[in-house]
Design an enzyme around this catalytic site. Structure first.
Site, short mmCIF file in Angstrom:
data_model
loop_
_atom_site.label_atom_id
_atom_site.label_comp_id
_atom_site.label_asym_id
_atom_site.label_seq_id
_atom_site.Cartn_x
_atom_site.Cartn_y
_atom_site.Cartn_z
N LYS A 154 7.65 4.76 16.73
CA LYS A 154 6.22 5.09 16.93
C LYS A 154 5.35 3.87 16.69
CE LYS A 154 5.39 5.17 12.34
NZ LYS A 154 4.34 4.52 11.54
N SER A 199 -4.03 2.28 10.54
CA SER A 199 -2.72 1.82 11.00
C SER A 199 -2.74 0.33 11.28
CB SER A 199 -2.33 2.58 12.27
OG SER A 199 -1.26 1.94 12.94
N GLY A 250 7.20 10.25 7.90
CA GLY A 250 6.25 11.25 8.38
C GLY A 250 4.85 10.68 8.51
N GLU A 288 5.26 -3.95 11.20
CA GLU A 288 6.64 -3.59 11.50
C GLU A 288 6.89 -3.41 12.99
OE1 GLU A 288 9.24 -3.65 9.81
OE2 GLU A 288 8.86 -3.21 7.70
N SER A 346 0.82 -1.21 0.00
CA SER A 346 0.00 0.00 0.00
C SER A 346 0.86 1.26 0.00
CB SER A 346 -0.94 -0.01 1.20
OG SER A 346 -0.23 -0.17 2.42
N TRP A 347 1.93 1.31 0.80
CA TRP A 347 2.74 2.51 0.90
C TRP A 347 3.57 2.72 -0.37
CZ3 TRP A 347 2.84 7.08 2.03
CH2 TRP A 347 3.91 7.82 2.51
N ASN A 402 -0.41 -1.32 12.71
CA ASN A 402 0.13 -1.56 14.05
C ASN A 402 -0.96 -1.35 15.10
OD1 ASN A 402 3.24 -1.96 13.81
ND2 ASN A 402 2.75 -0.31 12.38
N THR A 427 -0.42 7.24 13.67
CA THR A 427 -0.30 5.78 13.72
C THR A 427 -0.99 5.20 14.95
OG1 THR A 427 1.86 6.07 12.67
CG2 THR A 427 1.34 3.89 13.45
N HIS A 451 7.36 -8.51 -6.23
CA HIS A 451 7.97 -9.84 -6.31
C HIS A 451 6.95 -10.88 -6.76
CE1 HIS A 451 6.06 -9.99 -2.34
NE2 HIS A 451 6.13 -11.30 -2.41
N ARG A 452 5.71 -10.44 -7.04
CA ARG A 452 4.67 -11.35 -7.55
C ARG A 452 4.26 -10.92 -8.96
NH1 ARG A 452 -0.03 -11.35 -5.46
NH2 ARG A 452 0.06 -9.37 -4.33
#
Length: 339
Positions: A191, A254, A136, A281, A11-12, A256, A248, A32-33
């Site tokens: 964060k 988010s 950011g 992450e 996504s990012w 996370n 986040t 990679h796919r």
């Protein structure tokens, strides 16, 4: 306008590729796919990650070497655990004056290396000081919708930072520069630990009081470790510190926060990671930060508590109770050494 390779079609990576394509660049988005690269080329979609139409000048690549061939800039947006492998694969295909950027967030366990340090080790011809970090407060979903977003690019090489600032900047994506690479990278990585904690707090059913306290004390903890490692404490009051921490720790965008929320509701870490089906992450970074805090003798009670939840199967409620019962302190004790 030039050729830019974005390595990582999550996504990012896709959102950043959209920004670059909107700015008129020839964008090669590597996956990679093969089926994902084909979907991008045949339908201008990347449905698994972002449900938006992709610009025509954004092309999918499965061949890594073709993606970076003659690129003026290469943007690494793969998970932190894959940085070394992708660097080793791409090293011999980069042209001499390619600018290397990364937008990955994490710290490597055991070595405690930041992403720019890892890239500098794996591609030493470019030198760590020439690498640019982009970080950011930025949800990929909102960037893809062209919602106003501000980020920071950091590098010891001011010319490279300016080059990348100009490459990404447009009317909905504002880019600042910084020379504090350590602070920008640590803020972006650490964060995620606090975001896990915020999700746990919400999953336990606690309210805004608890989350506000967690974010504020989390910022103090991030600043303590960051300054011990050479960062400018003021960086943590900016976009890559408090800005990224807020976005986040308070949003269902988010991953996370979502992972922490599931942990707070009683799921095991294995169950959470299986259900998320995406890299979280903060889990890997918690392990690294826990080790790093111990090695630097930096007090990190929130990180230590989240580590116990993740890796020692400790009851989150018990961790909260222990945090609340810690020895009484003067709040400004945490900040006196920064002033």
């Amino acid at each position: 306008m030039g050729k830019v390779a974005v390595l990582g079609a999550g996504s990012w990576g896709t959102a950043l590729a959209i920004v670059l394509a909107d700015n008129g660049h020839d964008v090669r988005l590597w996956s990679h796919r093969k089926e994902q690269a084909d979907e991008i080329n045949n339908y201008h979609l990347n449905k698994r990650y972002l449900n938006v139409q992709l610009p025509n000048n954004l092309r999918g690549f499965y061949d890594l070497h073709a993606a970076v061939n003659d690129a003026e800039a290469v943007v690494f947006v793969v998970p932190s655990s894959a940085i070394r492998e992708v660097c080793s694969l791409v090293r011999n295909s980069l042209k001499e004056k390619t600018t290397i950027v990364h937008a990955s967030k994490g710290i490597e366990p055991d070595t405690f290396k930041r992403i720019s340090e890892i890239i500098g080790e794996e591609i030493p011809e470019y030198g760590e000081d020439n690498i640019v970090t982009l970080s950011g407060p930025s949800h990929a979903e909102e960037v893809a919708l062209r919602h106003p977003t501000t980020v920071t690019v950091a590098s010891k090489n001011r010319e490279n930072a300016k080059f990348i600032q100009n490459m990404f900047s447009n009317e909905f994506f504002r880019v600042y520069t910084s020379s504090d690479v350590i602070g920008v990278e640590l803020g972006g990585a650490l964060k995620n630990i606090i975001a896990l904690g915020a999700g746990i707090s919400d999953g336990l059913g606690f309210g805004d009081n608890a989350k506000s306290a967690l974010i504020t004390r989390g910022l103090a903890e991030i600043t303590r470790l960051g300054t011990a490692l050479g960062a400018n404490p003021l960086t943590f009051l900016g976009l890559c510190g408090v800005g990224d921490l807020i976005v986040t720790s308070t949003s269902a965008h988010s991953r996370n926060w979502r992972a922490g929320n599931l942990l707070g509701k009683g799921k095991s870490l294995d169950e959470v990671l299986q259900q998320m089906n995406m890299v979280v992450e903060g889990v890997r970074t918690t392990k690294a930060a826990y080790q790093l805090g111990k090695s630097q003798q930096v007090d990190m009670p929130i990180t230590n508590g989240i580590y116990d939840v993740l890796f020692n199967n400790k009851d989150p409620k018990l961790v909260v109770e222990q945090l609340m019962k810690r020895d009484k302190k003067e709040e400004m004790d945490d900040y006196s050494s920064f002033i």
